[in-house]
Structures are given as structure tokens and as C-alpha cells.
Enzyme design. Structure first.
Site, PDB file in Angstrom:
ATOM      1  N   GLU A 267       6.792  -1.682  13.468  1.00  5.15           N
ATOM      2  CA  GLU A 267       5.786  -0.947  14.261  1.00  5.15           C
ATOM      3  C   GLU A 267       4.755  -0.440  13.269  1.00  5.15           C
ATOM      4  O   GLU A 267       4.944   0.609  12.655  1.00  5.15           O
ATOM      5  CB  GLU A 267       6.443   0.244  14.963  1.00  5.15           C
ATOM      6  N   CYS A 301      -0.941   6.356  15.574  1.00  5.26           N
ATOM      7  CA  CYS A 301      -1.074   4.902  15.423  1.00  5.26           C
ATOM      8  C   CYS A 301      -1.959   4.357  16.533  1.00  5.26           C
ATOM      9  O   CYS A 301      -2.616   3.334  16.368  1.00  5.26           O
ATOM     10  CB  CYS A 301       0.285   4.227  15.427  1.00  5.26           C
TER      11      CYS A 301
HETATM   12  P1  NAD Z   1       3.779   4.810   5.366  1.00  6.15           P
HETATM   13  O1  NAD Z   1       3.698   3.332   5.527  1.00  6.15           O
HETATM   14  O2  NAD Z   1       3.221   5.430   4.160  1.00  6.15           O
HETATM   15  O3  NAD Z   1       5.316   5.272   5.447  1.00  6.15           O
HETATM   16  C1  NAD Z   1       6.119   4.982   6.564  1.00  6.15           C
HETATM   17  C2  NAD Z   1       7.589   5.046   6.160  1.00  6.15           C
HETATM   18  O4  NAD Z   1       7.918   3.895   5.370  1.00  6.15           O
HETATM   19  C3  NAD Z   1       7.950   6.251   5.294  1.00  6.15           C
HETATM   20  O5  NAD Z   1       9.233   6.702   5.666  1.00  6.15           O
HETATM   21  C4  NAD Z   1       7.947   5.663   3.898  1.00  6.15           C
HETATM   22  O6  NAD Z   1       8.730   6.390   2.987  1.00  6.15           O
HETATM   23  C5  NAD Z   1       8.527   4.293   4.151  1.00  6.15           C
HETATM   24  N1  NAD Z   1       8.198   3.242   3.173  1.00  6.15           N
HETATM   25  C6  NAD Z   1       7.007   2.996   2.604  1.00  6.15           C
HETATM   26  N2  NAD Z   1       7.076   1.901   1.829  1.00  6.15           N
HETATM   27  C7  NAD Z   1       8.335   1.439   1.915  1.00  6.15           C
HETATM   28  C8  NAD Z   1       9.042   0.342   1.328  1.00  6.15           C
HETATM   29  N3  NAD Z   1       8.427  -0.508   0.513  1.00  6.15           N
HETATM   30  N4  NAD Z   1      10.336   0.171   1.636  1.00  6.15           N
HETATM   31  C9  NAD Z   1      10.967   1.009   2.485  1.00  6.15           C
HETATM   32  N5  NAD Z   1      10.360   2.076   3.056  1.00  6.15           N
HETATM   33  C10 NAD Z   1       9.058   2.286   2.775  1.00  6.15           C
HETATM   34  O7  NAD Z   1       3.104   5.439   6.690  1.00  6.15           O
HETATM   35  P2  NAD Z   1       2.716   6.950   6.995  1.00  6.15           P
HETATM   36  O8  NAD Z   1       1.536   7.344   6.197  1.00  6.15           O
HETATM   37  O9  NAD Z   1       3.912   7.819   7.001  1.00  6.15           O
HETATM   38  O10 NAD Z   1       2.278   6.796   8.545  1.00  6.15           O
HETATM   39  C11 NAD Z   1       1.018   6.350   8.977  1.00  6.15           C
HETATM   40  C12 NAD Z   1       1.039   4.890   9.324  1.00  6.15           C
HETATM   41  O11 NAD Z   1       2.067   4.605  10.267  1.00  6.15           O
HETATM   42  C13 NAD Z   1      -0.247   4.444  10.002  1.00  6.15           C
HETATM   43  O12 NAD Z   1      -0.610   3.191   9.511  1.00  6.15           O
HETATM   44  C14 NAD Z   1       0.143   4.365  11.474  1.00  6.15           C
HETATM   45  O13 NAD Z   1      -0.659   3.514  12.250  1.00  6.15           O
HETATM   46  C15 NAD Z   1       1.543   3.874  11.373  1.00  6.15           C
HETATM   47  N6  NAD Z   1       2.313   4.166  12.584  1.00  6.15           N
HETATM   48  C16 NAD Z   1       2.624   3.143  13.435  1.00  6.15           C
HETATM   49  C17 NAD Z   1       3.305   3.400  14.592  1.00  6.15           C
HETATM   50  C18 NAD Z   1       3.646   2.303  15.556  1.00  6.15           C
HETATM   51  O14 NAD Z   1       4.495   2.524  16.411  1.00  6.15           O
HETATM   52  N7  NAD Z   1       3.031   1.137  15.486  1.00  6.15           N
HETATM   53  C19 NAD Z   1       3.737   4.706  14.883  1.00  6.15           C
HETATM   54  C20 NAD Z   1       3.420   5.730  13.988  1.00  6.15           C
HETATM   55  C21 NAD Z   1       2.712   5.434  12.831  1.00  6.15           C
END
Ligand code: NAD
Length: 515
Positions: A267, A301
Site C-alpha cells: 500500500e 496517502c
Molecule cells: P516510509 O516509507 O518512510 O515508512 C513506512 C514504513 O516502512 C515505516 O514503518 C518504515 O520504518 C518502514 N520501512 C522503510 N523502509 C523499509 C525497508 N527497506 N524495509 C522494511 N521496512 C521499511 O513512509 P512514511 O513517511 O511513514 O509514510 C508516508 C508514505 O506512506 C506516503 O508515501 C504515503 O502515501 C504512504 N501511505 C500509503 C498508504 C496506502 O494505504 N496506500 C497509507 C498511508 C501512507
């Protein structure tokens, strides 16, 4: 203008402690893990130090969840599993305000949005309880006499849930409520910016498990950042990795899970647009767009980032939006204040990304109509409050094709409906979309196969604020995953096709003869 005074960090820490205690999570982890901390974007300061997870604690968490799955949970009847989630829903109702307080403190959401996020958790629990009696498989007519052909759905095992900062509890509940009734156990790695909300949810689920006799190991939280997430992603016992976050995260996680041929539910980011047709009700357009673009300080998002307006109404729409944005200016500040509509950005990085995007937009021919500036830095130098920005663009330039996780709304114009759909679909992401129109044929075209290419396609409402009853997720770089309602549960189960011979003979399919 900054109309509220900010609470001090010590007061917020006290409030967080009270909420944690009420939920039964009084003790913060200090078990020799990696050094971590809880912080609040309201003042930009640290609340507490606490220990984050390590490779070892993640390994132990997966072991506990795996054992709970094998020993007890997969064989527990689904309606009995539903009773656990029913109890969780009761506890969430009881502690709605505690959890909402933690969401406001850690993610900076205004009060009604924080409470709404907890309501979403309650709603998905209700949905999952009903689902626990409806995990239907089909029975198909067999082509062979004396045979029954059917499918059964079984749990997968341990589900690894990785969540983003901006929905620190709702996304966990979409995954966990459904995964649990499906017979899986869960290891959750929340965003490293929201550890306290995760500890509170874990404590409530533990209580629900104790109250209903479910195994204690069926849920574990591992705190930390990317590295801890990677341990979870690489563990072959994690049957499904459900990861929510940026496209960059999905690009890292997807191939790693695929390399071990595990299952992945992604997602990822969106770059959501609304098309405004000349027949649109402009009152709806303005109200729907302002909430979708500036609500949650543009950090959903599904936030509205692009407005594709017919040239005949572009001037009027931009003016009315600018007026609404000017009113918003008076409502930026402390998210605990009832009058506030726009709380802080999560971090300095979010603010930096916003300023970069605005600079690029100007360089690409855009005009900032209103907003974009930082406010309140005197009150809290470490916090990042901004005026939502409205930007006129000459077209869909490179900066518009990217998701900037901040309140920037780019306005572009179109002439023909075909051109509008082309602009709309002309970005790499495919999460949420909207069309404002009174023309029924146009609305039908937008939701048809040749219309919006997104996972969420709305008519006459904005792009954000989905309900849990539908399947949530998006296409293209958004990752293709679906969570929450409809038949999204199927992603959390494996399908077995069963042929049972009760006839005594052994006729082969397709008329094959052998021995
Ligand atoms: P992020 O990608 O920085 O982090 C998301 C999660 O992934 C965190 O828990 C982080 O620690 C983990 N993570 C990051 N890199 C990783 C890796 N290589 N391996 C394993 N885990 C890893 O995102 P953020 O800044 O917390 O949130 C904002 C983003 O999330 C925006 O792009 C938003 O659109 C998206 N988002 C999408 C949805 C959806 O349902 N499509 C919902 C909410 C947020």
C-alpha cells in the site's frame, strides 16, 4: 498568524503517560534493545527515551507468533477467533479517547481526525467479527461422477505488518483485525515516529486475548526503523508482508520478499487528482477539495494533490479556493485546540520536501496563489507548521508527477474530457481519484475501464476519507494491494482446491484412460 498557544512538551509527555497507563501499557520497553525515542511534532521535541527492537527481538517476536499460530490459532474455529476481535473492538470503544490523544501527540492529527482514526479501528473490528462467519469457499460441480469439487480457505501463518506514520493505528487495525479472524498471527513494525500508539494497541490486544483465552503470542510489536523492518521482511516464517508507506519503501521491500517467494501486500504512495467539470457544483468542489488537500496537513496517502479544472470555471474555482485557504490560515496550530484545522507536519524533512517542491513548481512555471510559508517557529523552533499552499501550474510538469507529502494543491486546466482523463492518469501512482460533475455520462465514463486508472474512483466527493467496507488500495506504483473491506480478506488466506471421491470408482478427468 498563529492563533493558538502550544502545550509544553512535559505536559504532552504526562498526557501520553496517562493514556498509555489507561490502555495497560505503562512500562516502556527498556530491555537492552537499540536506543530509541518517542517524539511529538506538536513541539518537535522528545517525549521519552525507550528501547527499540533488534535482530534478536524481531526473531523472538516471529518465533512467538509462529508458535501461537501452529499450536493454537490456526485450528481455532473462525467464529471463536472473531470473539477476540469483538473484545478488541469493545476495548477500543472504551479507550477511544486515550488512543486519539496518542495519535494527536505522535502524529499531530487534529482531535476530530484522531478520533475518526480510532473509529475506523472500531468499524473494522465490527466488520471482521461478521467476516469470521463468512470466510466462504465455493463448491463447483465436478465433471466426474461420485466426486465433490470445492475450495477451502486456510490461514497463512505469521503476517508481518509494516505501517506508516500518518495512519499510525488505523492501518494496523485493517490488517490485524482481518488477519486474526482469518487465523493468522501478527508481528507489527510501526513507524519509528509513532511507537507509543503501537504500544497502546498491543496492550489492548493483549488484554482482549487474555479476556477471551486466545494465545498470548498471537501479536507482537517490534519498534524501530527500516533495519528492524528488514529483519521482518527477510524472515521466511513471515508468510505475508503487508507494508504501507512510500513507493521507495515498496521498491525495497517488494523484491526482498519476492526473492524468498513470500507474499507481499503493498500500500504505497498516491498522487491523487480531482477533475472539475464545467457542470460541477462548485460549492461541493471547494468544500471537498479543501478537506482533501489541507486536512491532515496534506499527509494522507489519499490527500488531494492535483486539481484538473475545466478552463471555463478555473478562474472561479481558484479564487474560491484561495478564499477558503485564507480562512484556513487562522486555523493552524495546536492540534488539541478545538478550533484548529491544520496541525503540524511530521518533521523537518516533511517541511524541507514541501519547500523544495514549491521552489521547483515556481521554476517550472507555477505561481503560488496563496500559502506555503512556515508559521509558529517562534513558539516551537523544532516544530513545522505550514500554511497549505495553492499553486497554479501551466501543465502537469515533473514536480506535479511526484508525491510531496505536504499540503500543496496544484491547479491545472483542461479543455476536453479526454484531455482531463489523460492528465489524470498521466502520473506513475494510482491510488485515489475524483470527478466533480453533474453530467451522468461523464461520471460513468470516469468510473468505466477507460476512465480513472486508480483503485479508488469517486464522483462528487473528494479523494480522501474512504470507508472501511470497501477494498482499499491502488494501482501502478501504489503497489496493487487491497486491504480492509469487501473480499480483501482473501489476501490473508491460502486457497486449497479439494476433490473428494465418494463414488468408489476412479474416473480420471478429461476422459483420460490409464491402467
Ligand atoms: P516510509 O516509507 O518512510 O515508512 C513506512 C514504513 O516502512 C515505516 O514503518 C518504515 O520504518 C518502514 N520501512 C522503510 N523502509 C523499509 C525497508 N527497506 N524495509 C522494511 N521496512 C521499511 O513512509 P512514511 O513517511 O511513514 O509514510 C508516508 C508514505 O506512506 C506516503 O508515501 C504515503 O502515501 C504512504 N501511505 C500509503 C498508504 C496506502 O494505504 N496506500 C497509507 C498511508 C501512507
Amino acid at each position: 498568524p498563529f492563533t493558538t498557544t502550544l502545550p509544553d512538551t512535559a505536559g504532552l509527555a504526562e498526557r501520553a503517560t496517562a493514556a498509555l497507563e489507561a490502555c495497560g501499557a505503562a512500562r516502556l520497553p527498556d530491555d537492552g534493545g537499540a536506543p530509541g525515542r518517542a517524539r511529538t511534532p506538536i513541539t518537535g521535541e522528545e517525549l521519552f527515551r525507550l528501547d527499540f527492537g533488534t535482530a534478536k527481538t524481531t526473531e523472538q517476536a516471529v518465533t512467538a507468533a509462529d508458535e501461537a499460530f501452529r499450536r493454537v490459532w490456526r485450528d481455532t474455529p473462525a467464529p471463536v477467533r472473531g470473539q477476540l476481535v469483538r473484545r478488541l473492538g469493545e476495548l477500543l470503544r472504551e479507550h477511544k479517547q486515550d488512543l486519539a490523544d496518542l495519535v494527536t501527540i505522535e502524529a499531530g492529527k487534529i482531535r476530530s481526525e484522531a478520533a475518526g482514526e480510532v473509529q475506523e479501528m472500531i468499524d473494522v473490528c465490527d466488520f471482521a467479527v461478521g467476516l469470521s462467519r463468512q470466510l466462504y469457499g465455493r463448491t463447483m460441480p465436478s465433471e466426474r461422477p461420485g466426486h465433490r469439487l470445492m475450495e477451502t480457505w486456510h490461514p497463512l501463518g505469521v503476517v508481518g505488518v509494516i505501517t506508516a506514520f500518518n495512519f499510525p493505528v488505523a492501518v494496523w487495525s485493517w490488517n490485524t483485525a482481518i488477519a486474526l479472524v482469518c487465523g493468522n498471527t501478527v508481528v507489527w513494525k510501526p513507524s519509528d515516529t509513532t511507537p507509543l500508539t503501537a504500544l497502546a494497541c498491543d496492550a489492548l490486544l493483549r488484554r482482549a486475548a487474555a479476556d477471551t483465552g486466545a494465545p498470548e503470542g498471537l501479536h507482537r510489536v517490534v519498534l524501530g526503523g527500516r533495519e528492524v523492518g528488514e529483519h521482518l521482511v527477510d524472515d521466511p516464517r513471515v508468510a505475508l508482508v503487508s507494508a504501507t508507506g512510500s513507493v521507495a519503501m515498496g521498491r525495497a521491500v517488494g523484491p526482498r520478499v519476492s526473492a524468498r517467494l513470500g507474499r507481499c501486500l503493498l500500500e504505497l504512495g498516491g498522487n491523487n487528482a480531482a477533475v472539475v467539470a464545467p457542470s460541477a457544483d462548485l460549492d461541493l468542489v471547494v468544500r471537498g477539495s479543501v478537506f482533501a488537500a489541507a486536512g491532515t496537513a496534506g499527509q494522507r496517502c489519499t490527500s488531494l494533490r492535483r486539481l484538473i479544472v475545466h478552463e471555463d470555471v478555473a478562474e472561479e474555482v481558484t479564487e474560491r479556493l484561495a478564499g477558503a485557504y485564507r480562512q484556513l490560515r487562522e486555523r493552524i496550530g495546536d492540534p488539541f485546540d478545538d478550533g484548529t484545522l491544520v496541525g503540524p507536519l511530521i518533521s523537518e524533512r516533511g517541511h524541507g520536501a514541501m519547500q523544495d517542491a514549491l521552489d521547483r513548481a515556481r521554476a517550472e512555471g507555477g505561481t503560488v496563489v496563496t500559502g506555503g510559508g512556515r508559521v509558529g517557529e517562534d513558539a516551537a523552533p523544532g516544530a513545522y507548521y505550514v500554511e497549505p499552499a495553492l499553486v497554479r501550474m501551466p501543465g502537469q510538469t515533473p514536480v506535479v508527477e511526484e508525491e510531496t507529502f505536504a499540503p500543496i494543491l496544484y491547479v491545472m486546466t483542461y479543455r476536453t474530457f479526454e484531455e482531463a482523463v489523460e492528465l489524470h492518469n498521466g502520473v506513475p501512482q494510482g491510488l485515489s481519484s475524483a470527478l466533480f460533475t453533474r453530467d451522468q455520462a461523464e461520471a460513468e465514463r470516469f468510473v468505466s475501464a477507460a476512465g480513472s486508472d486508480c483503485g479508488i474512483v469517486n464522483v462528487n466527493i473528494g479523494t480522501s476519507g474512504a470507508e472501511i467496507g470497501g477494498a482499499f488500495g491502488g494501482e501502478k506504483e501504489t503497489g496493487g494491494g487491497r486491504e480492509s473491506g469487501s473480499d480483501s480478506w482473501k489476501a490473508y488466506m491460502r486457497r486449497a482446491t479439494n476433490t473428494v471421491n465418494y463414488g468408489g470408482g476412479l474416473p480420471l478427468a478429461q476422459g483420460v484412460e490409464f491402467l
